[in-house]
Design an enzyme around this catalytic site. Structure first.
Site, short mmCIF file in Angstrom:
data_model
loop_
_atom_site.label_atom_id
_atom_site.label_comp_id
_atom_site.label_asym_id
_atom_site.label_seq_id
_atom_site.Cartn_x
_atom_site.Cartn_y
_atom_site.Cartn_z
N LEU A 32 -24.17 -51.51 -51.89
CA LEU A 32 -24.69 -52.97 -52.81
C LEU A 32 -25.18 -53.90 -51.24
CD1 LEU A 32 -22.48 -52.34 -55.90
CD2 LEU A 32 -25.16 -51.38 -55.17
N HIS A 36 -29.09 -55.87 -54.75
CA HIS A 36 -28.87 -55.12 -56.17
C HIS A 36 -28.02 -56.24 -57.16
CE1 HIS A 36 -28.71 -51.18 -52.98
NE2 HIS A 36 -29.48 -51.10 -53.88
P1 AMP Z 1 -31.64 -48.93 -53.96
O1 AMP Z 1 -30.56 -48.76 -54.09
O2 AMP Z 1 -33.04 -49.14 -52.56
O3 AMP Z 1 -32.63 -47.59 -54.90
O4 AMP Z 1 -32.20 -49.84 -54.94
C1 AMP Z 1 -31.82 -49.97 -56.53
C2 AMP Z 1 -32.92 -51.02 -56.94
O5 AMP Z 1 -32.32 -52.07 -56.75
C3 AMP Z 1 -34.20 -50.42 -57.03
O6 AMP Z 1 -34.49 -51.02 -58.48
C4 AMP Z 1 -35.11 -51.47 -56.18
O7 AMP Z 1 -36.25 -52.12 -56.44
C5 AMP Z 1 -33.71 -52.67 -55.99
N1 AMP Z 1 -33.70 -52.99 -55.05
C6 AMP Z 1 -33.37 -52.95 -53.81
N2 AMP Z 1 -33.78 -54.30 -52.54
C7 AMP Z 1 -34.01 -54.90 -53.09
C8 AMP Z 1 -33.85 -56.49 -53.12
N3 AMP Z 1 -33.93 -56.68 -51.43
N4 AMP Z 1 -33.98 -57.12 -54.05
C9 AMP Z 1 -34.63 -57.19 -55.03
N5 AMP Z 1 -34.69 -55.71 -55.32
C10 AMP Z 1 -33.74 -54.49 -54.78
#
Ligand code: AMP
Length: 279
Positions: A32, A36
């Protein structure tokens, strides 16, 4: 906070609360970061129960991609989630989610999943949609929170939820960035110092595009070419794609208009990064 690893236990937990409480859900692959956490905080403000899933989903990684090396640290994720007053972390094992003989997959067909990330990572969105349908079925969330960082993913998930009548509201939140503009990503942990510096080229090229548009440039091909020339100055960067598209249909546009999406994927060394910006 509770850590739940079994599907049956997760379902029971939700069943006992569902009729009285608004359940918010943040699906993640863990490791995280502030991106996140921004979703978790929004869920905490809007919902009674906040459930975060942590699952590095093997079906969304292609052959030769980084499934095995993807960063994992459940202890750290638990500590961060506890601080944000998350109610439950749901962290099933791969065997729990995909037992032997598993054979059902969900695919949103058509343009949305075949362009951009869909073209570069065949099968990626099929894996994403499959795991999300499973998680939606297990958790039954009232509201699910996603980041604009993965803009195409969010469009596809919205479409799937609509098409399959899944009873959850999708909320999209802005991309959280490092101070220098690099979009936060678990994959940023792969970088050495030199690569980390080079990685800001994605954000800088998006900012440049916005400047050119503000100065009156409207021709997509010219903007894309100028972005390519700009990124070419960074020796560690190799472009996968740059596109300017309608932000609903993901159709490429010839003339840029307000609301269009500029999206790009660039390798920095061996690490593939994506970023995007709305015009
Ligand atoms: P992940 O763990 O990369 O699959 O991401 C999980 C959720 O967090 C997804 O909805 C992503 O779009 C969101 N997310 C990942 N990186 C960011 C960021 N830098 N800013 C906002 N949301 C993010």
């Amino acid at each position: 906070m509770r850590l739940i690893r079994k599907i049956d236990e997760m379902r029971k937990y939700v069943r006992e609360r569902k009729n009285k409480k608004l359940i918010g859900f943040v699906p993640t692959m863990g490791y995280l970061h502030e991106g996140h956490l921004s979703l978790i905080r929004k869920a905490r403000r809007e919902c009674d129960e906040v459930i975060v899933s942590i699952f590095v989903n093997p079906t969304q990684f292609g052959r030769g991609e980084d499934y095995h090396s993807y960063p994992r640290d459940l202890k750290r994720d638990i500590a961060l989630s506890e601080k944000e007053k998350v109610d439950v972390i749901f962290a099933p094992s791969v065997e729990e989610m995909y037992p032997e003989g598993y054979s059902t997959f969900v695919q949103v067909e058509g343009r949305l999943s075949s362009v951009l990330e869909g073209a570069s990572r065949p099968g990626h969105f099929r894996g994403v949609c499959t795991v999300l349908v499973k998680l939606f079925n297990i958790i039954n969330p009232d509201i699910s929170f996603f980041g604009e960082k993965d803009f195409q993913q969010a469009l596809i998930v919205k479409k799937m939820v609509e098409d399959l009548n899944i009873d959850t509201r999708i909320v999209l939140l802005p991309t959280v960035r490092e101070e220098d503009g690099l979009a936060m990503s678990s994959r940023n942990s792969y970088f050495n110092e030199e690569e980390r510096k080079a990685a800001i080229i994605l954000y800088r090229s998006l900012k440049k595009a916005k400047e050119w548009i503000d100065q009156g440039e409207r021709n997509s091909s010219r903007i894309i070419q100028k972005m390519k020339d700009f990124i070419a100055k960074e020796p560690l960067a190799r472009i996968d794609y740059i596109a300017i598209v309608d932000s609903k249909s993901l159709e490429e546009v010839e003339q840029v208009e307000r609301g269009n999406l500029i999206a790009l994927a660039v390798y920095i060394g061996k690490v593939r990064l994506i970023d995007n910006m709305r015009v």
